[in-house]
Design a protein around this motif. Structure first.
Motif, PDB file in Angstrom:
ATOM      1  N   ALA A  23       0.847  -1.186   0.000  1.00 27.78           N
ATOM      2  CA  ALA A  23       0.000   0.000   0.000  1.00 27.78           C
ATOM      3  C   ALA A  23       0.883   1.236   0.000  1.00 27.78           C
ATOM      4  O   ALA A  23       1.765   1.380   0.847  1.00 27.78           O
ATOM      5  N   ALA A  24       0.616   2.114  -0.955  1.00 31.27           N
ATOM      6  CA  ALA A  24       1.441   3.312  -1.112  1.00 31.27           C
ATOM      7  C   ALA A  24       0.674   4.562  -0.731  1.00 31.27           C
ATOM      8  O   ALA A  24      -0.502   4.705  -1.072  1.00 31.27           O
ATOM      9  N   SER A  25       1.333   5.455  -0.037  1.00 32.63           N
ATOM     10  CA  SER A  25       0.796   6.786   0.209  1.00 32.63           C
ATOM     11  C   SER A  25       1.734   7.775  -0.473  1.00 32.63           C
ATOM     12  O   SER A  25       2.933   7.582  -0.495  1.00 32.63           O
ATOM     13  N   PHE A  67       5.343 -16.167 -10.346  1.00 29.95           N
ATOM     14  CA  PHE A  67       4.934 -14.931  -9.684  1.00 29.95           C
ATOM     15  C   PHE A  67       4.320 -13.978 -10.704  1.00 29.95           C
ATOM     16  O   PHE A  67       4.728 -13.949 -11.868  1.00 29.95           O
ATOM     17  N   THR A  68       3.368 -13.172 -10.231  1.00 30.72           N
ATOM     18  CA  THR A  68       2.746 -12.166 -11.071  1.00 30.72           C
ATOM     19  C   THR A  68       2.645 -10.857 -10.299  1.00 30.72           C
ATOM     20  O   THR A  68       2.107 -10.845  -9.178  1.00 30.72           O
ATOM     21  N   VAL A  69       3.119  -9.784 -10.909  1.00 31.58           N
ATOM     22  CA  VAL A  69       3.022  -8.462 -10.298  1.00 31.58           C
ATOM     23  C   VAL A  69       1.913  -7.682 -10.989  1.00 31.58           C
ATOM     24  O   VAL A  69       1.734  -7.775 -12.203  1.00 31.58           O
ATOM     25  N   SER A  70       1.143  -6.926 -10.196  1.00 33.82           N
ATOM     26  CA  SER A  70       0.063  -6.116 -10.740  1.00 33.82           C
ATOM     27  C   SER A  70      -0.110  -4.888  -9.862  1.00 33.82           C
ATOM     28  O   SER A  70       0.413  -4.824  -8.747  1.00 33.82           O
ATOM     29  N   ARG A  71      -0.844  -3.899 -10.384  1.00 37.15           N
ATOM     30  CA  ARG A  71      -1.087  -2.698  -9.590  1.00 37.15           C
ATOM     31  C   ARG A  71      -2.521  -2.233  -9.772  1.00 37.15           C
ATOM     32  O   ARG A  71      -3.104  -2.361 -10.863  1.00 37.15           O
ATOM     33  N   ASP A  72      -3.065  -1.685  -8.704  1.00 29.62           N
ATOM     34  CA  ASP A  72      -4.431  -1.182  -8.670  1.00 29.62           C
ATOM     35  C   ASP A  72      -4.346   0.308  -8.399  1.00 29.62           C
ATOM     36  O   ASP A  72      -4.058   0.722  -7.274  1.00 29.62           O
ATOM     37  N   TYR A  73      -4.594   1.124  -9.412  1.00 30.52           N
ATOM     38  CA  TYR A  73      -4.422   2.565  -9.258  1.00 30.52           C
ATOM     39  C   TYR A  73      -5.443   3.163  -8.302  1.00 30.52           C
ATOM     40  O   TYR A  73      -5.145   4.092  -7.570  1.00 30.52           O
ATOM     41  N   ALA A  74      -6.642   2.625  -8.312  1.00 31.98           N
ATOM     42  CA  ALA A  74      -7.682   3.170  -7.433  1.00 31.98           C
ATOM     43  C   ALA A  74      -7.292   3.031  -5.970  1.00 31.98           C
ATOM     44  O   ALA A  74      -7.577   3.913  -5.153  1.00 31.98           O
TER      45      ALA A  74
END
Length: 123
Positions: A23-25, A67-74
């Motif tokens: 989780a990024a801030s 392994f699989t990397v993904s990102r959720d912009y919301a």
């Protein structure tokens, strides 16, 4: 400033699966997000990374196909789905970020780091 918090680590048997979250801030929409790991007595090594728009991902040979990397912009969250885990995957896993458009795989090229989450795979 960017802060990263990893979660999802734990103990799993060989052949099992785990999903790590980061989780990024702060502003990460134009950042490459990477996953690295460090086992006891070893150097930190690249695992996977994904570019700013999610269209390009790069993997270490040792995890390719598992392994699989993904990102959720919301949710400003990056994930690392880990399947067919092996005892040699045991390490502390770190999330990292750097503001650039091309994917990089060297730890020194990343500006922001999380505290890490332990993954232990038993045989």
């Amino acid at each position: 400033q960017v802060q990263l918090i990893e979660s999802g680590g734990g103990l799993v048997q060989a052949g099992g699966s785990l999903r790590l979250s980061c989780a990024a801030s702060g502003r990460t929409e134009s950042s490459v997000m990477g996953w690295f790991r460090q086992a006891p007595g070893k150097e930190r090594e690249f695992v996977a990374a994904i570019n700013w728009n999610g269209r390009t991902s790069v993997y270490a040979d040792s995890v390719k196909g598992r392994f699989t990397v993904s990102r959720d912009y919301a949710k400003t969250t990056v994930y690392l789905e880990m399947n067919s885990l092996k005892p040699e995957d045991t390490a502390v896993y770190y999330c990292a970020a750097v503001r650039r458009f091309d994917v990089v795989i060297t730890p020194g090229q990343y500006d922001y780091w999380g505290q890490g989450t332990q993954v232990t795979v038993s045989s």
